[in-house]
Write an enzyme that holds these catalytic residues in place. Sequence first.
Site, PDB file in Angstrom:
ATOM      1  N   LYS A 173       0.853  -1.197   0.000  1.00 59.55           N
ATOM      2  CA  LYS A 173       0.000   0.000   0.000  1.00 59.55           C
ATOM      3  C   LYS A 173       0.887   1.244   0.000  1.00 59.55           C
ATOM      4  CE  LYS A 173      -1.635   2.840   2.830  1.00 59.55           C
ATOM      5  NZ  LYS A 173      -1.627   4.074   2.009  1.00 59.55           N
ATOM      6  N   GLU A 176      -1.454   7.392  -0.028  1.00 60.30           N
ATOM      7  CA  GLU A 176      -2.646   7.787  -0.804  1.00 60.30           C
ATOM      8  C   GLU A 176      -2.328   8.920  -1.787  1.00 60.30           C
ATOM      9  OE1 GLU A 176      -5.172   8.900   2.417  1.00 60.30           O
ATOM     10  OE2 GLU A 176      -4.039  10.686   2.878  1.00 60.30           O
ATOM     11  N   GLY A 227       6.216   7.871   9.215  1.00 59.44           N
ATOM     12  CA  GLY A 227       6.442   8.678  10.398  1.00 59.44           C
ATOM     13  C   GLY A 227       6.469   7.854  11.685  1.00 59.44           C
ATOM     14  N   THR A 230       2.935   6.852  13.272  1.00 60.72           N
ATOM     15  CA  THR A 230       2.290   5.759  12.533  1.00 60.72           C
ATOM     16  C   THR A 230       3.055   4.457  12.773  1.00 60.72           C
ATOM     17  OG1 THR A 230       1.971   7.430  10.821  1.00 60.72           O
ATOM     18  CG2 THR A 230       1.184   5.230  10.332  1.00 60.72           C
ATOM     19  N   GLY A 231       4.372   4.544  12.811  1.00 62.41           N
ATOM     20  CA  GLY A 231       5.196   3.355  13.048  1.00 62.41           C
ATOM     21  C   GLY A 231       4.874   2.706  14.390  1.00 62.41           C
ATOM     22  N   GLU A 248      11.067   1.635   9.208  1.00 58.96           N
ATOM     23  CA  GLU A 248      12.014   2.698   8.837  1.00 58.96           C
ATOM     24  C   GLU A 248      11.290   4.002   9.108  1.00 58.96           C
ATOM     25  OE1 GLU A 248      15.089   2.301   8.005  1.00 58.96           O
ATOM     26  OE2 GLU A 248      15.021   0.126   7.790  1.00 58.96           O
ATOM     27  N   CYS A 282      14.109  11.395   4.761  1.00 67.10           N
ATOM     28  CA  CYS A 282      14.225  10.936   6.151  1.00 67.10           C
ATOM     29  C   CYS A 282      15.621  11.182   6.699  1.00 67.10           C
ATOM     30  CB  CYS A 282      13.847   9.467   6.255  1.00 67.10           C
ATOM     31  SG  CYS A 282      14.784   8.446   5.106  1.00 67.10           S
ATOM     32  N   GLU A 383      11.038  16.487  13.977  1.00 71.72           N
ATOM     33  CA  GLU A 383      11.237  16.506  12.529  1.00 71.72           C
ATOM     34  C   GLU A 383      10.342  17.576  11.915  1.00 71.72           C
ATOM     35  OE1 GLU A 383       9.972  12.842  10.810  1.00 71.72           O
ATOM     36  OE2 GLU A 383      11.791  12.638   9.648  1.00 71.72           O
TER      37      GLU A 383
HETATM   38  P1  NDP Z   1       3.006   8.422   7.417  1.00 70.11           P
HETATM   39  O1  NDP Z   1       3.472   7.703   8.616  1.00 70.11           O
HETATM   40  O2  NDP Z   1       1.913   9.386   7.541  1.00 70.11           O
HETATM   41  O3  NDP Z   1       2.545   7.402   6.277  1.00 70.11           O
HETATM   42  C1  NDP Z   1       3.363   6.355   5.795  1.00 70.11           C
HETATM   43  C2  NDP Z   1       2.465   5.292   5.190  1.00 70.11           C
HETATM   44  O4  NDP Z   1       1.692   4.697   6.223  1.00 70.11           O
HETATM   45  C3  NDP Z   1       1.459   5.850   4.170  1.00 70.11           C
HETATM   46  O5  NDP Z   1       1.273   4.886   3.150  1.00 70.11           O
HETATM   47  C4  NDP Z   1       0.210   5.975   5.017  1.00 70.11           C
HETATM   48  O6  NDP Z   1      -0.960   5.971   4.264  1.00 70.11           O
HETATM   49  C5  NDP Z   1       0.328   4.726   5.868  1.00 70.11           C
HETATM   50  N1  NDP Z   1      -0.487   4.716   7.079  1.00 70.11           N
HETATM   51  C6  NDP Z   1      -0.968   5.758   7.799  1.00 70.11           C
HETATM   52  N2  NDP Z   1      -1.671   5.292   8.864  1.00 70.11           N
HETATM   53  C7  NDP Z   1      -1.646   3.946   8.800  1.00 70.11           C
HETATM   54  C8  NDP Z   1      -2.192   2.898   9.595  1.00 70.11           C
HETATM   55  N3  NDP Z   1      -2.907   3.138  10.698  1.00 70.11           N
HETATM   56  N4  NDP Z   1      -1.951   1.618   9.232  1.00 70.11           N
HETATM   57  C9  NDP Z   1      -1.220   1.335   8.144  1.00 70.11           C
HETATM   58  N5  NDP Z   1      -0.697   2.282   7.337  1.00 70.11           N
HETATM   59  C10 NDP Z   1      -0.887   3.568   7.666  1.00 70.11           C
HETATM   60  O7  NDP Z   1       4.325   9.054   6.813  1.00 70.11           O
HETATM   61  P2  NDP Z   1       4.414  10.003   5.572  1.00 70.11           P
HETATM   62  O8  NDP Z   1       3.829   9.347   4.377  1.00 70.11           O
HETATM   63  O9  NDP Z   1       3.910  11.318   6.015  1.00 70.11           O
HETATM   64  O10 NDP Z   1       5.999  10.043   5.345  1.00 70.11           O
HETATM   65  C11 NDP Z   1       6.824  10.914   6.019  1.00 70.11           C
HETATM   66  C12 NDP Z   1       7.530  10.213   7.154  1.00 70.11           C
HETATM   67  O11 NDP Z   1       8.209   9.057   6.685  1.00 70.11           O
HETATM   68  C13 NDP Z   1       8.591  11.081   7.768  1.00 70.11           C
HETATM   69  O12 NDP Z   1       8.479  11.060   9.159  1.00 70.11           O
HETATM   70  C14 NDP Z   1       9.910  10.425   7.342  1.00 70.11           C
HETATM   71  O13 NDP Z   1      10.955  10.628   8.215  1.00 70.11           O
HETATM   72  C15 NDP Z   1       9.533   8.996   7.211  1.00 70.11           C
HETATM   73  N6  NDP Z   1      10.410   8.331   6.259  1.00 70.11           N
HETATM   74  C16 NDP Z   1      11.391   7.482   6.716  1.00 70.11           C
HETATM   75  C17 NDP Z   1      12.277   6.885   5.853  1.00 70.11           C
HETATM   76  C18 NDP Z   1      13.344   5.943   6.345  1.00 70.11           C
HETATM   77  O14 NDP Z   1      13.983   5.275   5.550  1.00 70.11           O
HETATM   78  N7  NDP Z   1      13.593   5.861   7.638  1.00 70.11           N
HETATM   79  C19 NDP Z   1      12.208   7.120   4.418  1.00 70.11           C
HETATM   80  C20 NDP Z   1      11.131   8.017   4.041  1.00 70.11           C
HETATM   81  C21 NDP Z   1      10.265   8.589   4.942  1.00 70.11           C
HETATM   82  P3  NDP Z   1      -1.614   7.334   3.701  1.00 70.11           P
HETATM   83  O15 NDP Z   1      -0.546   8.344   3.563  1.00 70.11           O
HETATM   84  O16 NDP Z   1      -2.151   6.889   2.409  1.00 70.11           O
HETATM   85  O17 NDP Z   1      -2.666   7.709   4.677  1.00 70.11           O
END
Ligand code: NDP
Length: 497
Positions: A173, A176, A227, A230-231, A248, A282, A383
Amino acid sequence: MADLLIDGRWVPSVTGRTREIRCPADGSLVAVVDEASSDDTVAAIGAARRAFDEGPWPQTPATDRSALLSRVADLLERDVEKIARAESLDTGKRIVEARYDVADVVRCFRYFAGMAQGLSGRVVHTGDAGVLSRIDYEPVGVCGLITPWNYPLLQASWKVGPALAAGNTFVIKPSELTPSTTILLMQILQEAGLPDGVANLVLGAGPEAGAPLSEHPDIDLVSFTGGLLTGRRVMAAAAATVKKVALELGGKNPNIVFADADLDAALDNALTAVFLHSGQVCSAGARLIVEESIHDDFVDALVARAGLIRLGGPFDGNAETGTLISAAHREKVQRYVDAAVAEGAVLRCGGTPPADPALADGFYFLPTILDGCTTSMGCVQDESFGPVMTVETFRTEDEAVAIANDTMYGLAGAVWSSDASRVQRMARRLRHGTIWINDYHPYLPQAEWGGFKQSGVGRELGPTGLHEYLEAKHVYQNLNPAPSGWFAGASAAEAPA
Ligand code: NDP
């Protein structure tokens, strides 16, 4: 064509819902895609489960898996312009950066093609002639893969490459906001000959379309990039069925400059470290930690250079960096900057969207430098994920280490110095998963990528990245089977006729 891939067929959502994808650089309509409900995701998980339990892929010889991944790399190379364009339109990033991303994705698939071929178990020598013992590596099972919007295809490839190399099936997934290149990758997997049901794609919002990937009992492993909050949610949900979890997450990465560094290189790279892709990286070097004796000249020069950075859309050949991903994200960055100033940071440049009317339809934000920061400030700890650099100073090596490690994150960092011993001492003492010395941002598919502390769990890329998607099984064979002799009374009883 419908946009969800379930069991080898492109289908619409059972709800009939769709979502508009708009380019963040100018708001233009890029695509209208199907929006999955949790029921669609559960159907995709069922397909992946059947493909794992009954399908040919987990038993496919490693050489054939490797050949398929090489074909995927070839097809990605064939379609580089189409894919790069789609990535640029979804994310707003410059086309030149999107082309680099696709080249990295090709390297990733080639790397895991090689790793698949090299995968072998090992013999465990017991010294006992009556025993055979070995470790076999087997695929984990059905993987739930969840990716963010900043590097949509790259993040997908870091998960899909090793998952397939190891013989798993998966449901992916993407964010969005940025589904297009993951759709193209799935089409390429099909064209390369991947059996139906091995790769499944759902699109839509995380809490609905994504949540089953960390909750459903038929998922064996969930790999998430995104993020921190969410993680944590994903990890907690996965605990209910004790899934393997790879995370990650974010970073608040120190970029440490000593006075004895090559200052031209350090200065130029300090800009790239934080302003590449408008800071939506990130591993962005968002924390400049500079030796006090050079602070004034170094930061003055940075401010002058940052003010010259040209913003623009994906296909503007003059642009040096682009837009933020959404209005909501830009508001978050603005709140972060305002809060930093309120707690005492000195705004040296930027701090607002640009005034240029040509950029008014996008979510641009000016390259921003906040001076006079300390580790006790929110702007140093949190961040922004935007084009914002905080500046801290140090006097000694020990102080630089202490400042750089004073964060709950531990993803990456850099040290700039011409003292060959000092850079090695620093690399050893910094509690971050990747340390660059006199450089910033390069990564290698051959080397593990992952975070210390709250930046993540597990590793992507490298041999460890592949092993995240494998189970190690110990197979022990007694070459001379005999009664155990543990329960004398029971063995003395008459055997059933
Ligand atoms: P989010 O945590 O908002 O979203 C990441 C993914 O998780 C999206 O596909 C999102 O879906 C999905 N998601 C959201 N809620 C849930 C849930 N309850 N269950 C399952 N999946 C869910 O992060 P962002 O997309 O805003 O990305 C930015 C963040 O990612 C930053 O904090 C950045 O540091 C981190 N990042 C880390 C990297 C690394 O290698 N360590 C690399 C790149 C980014 P949707 O958006 O469709 O709602």
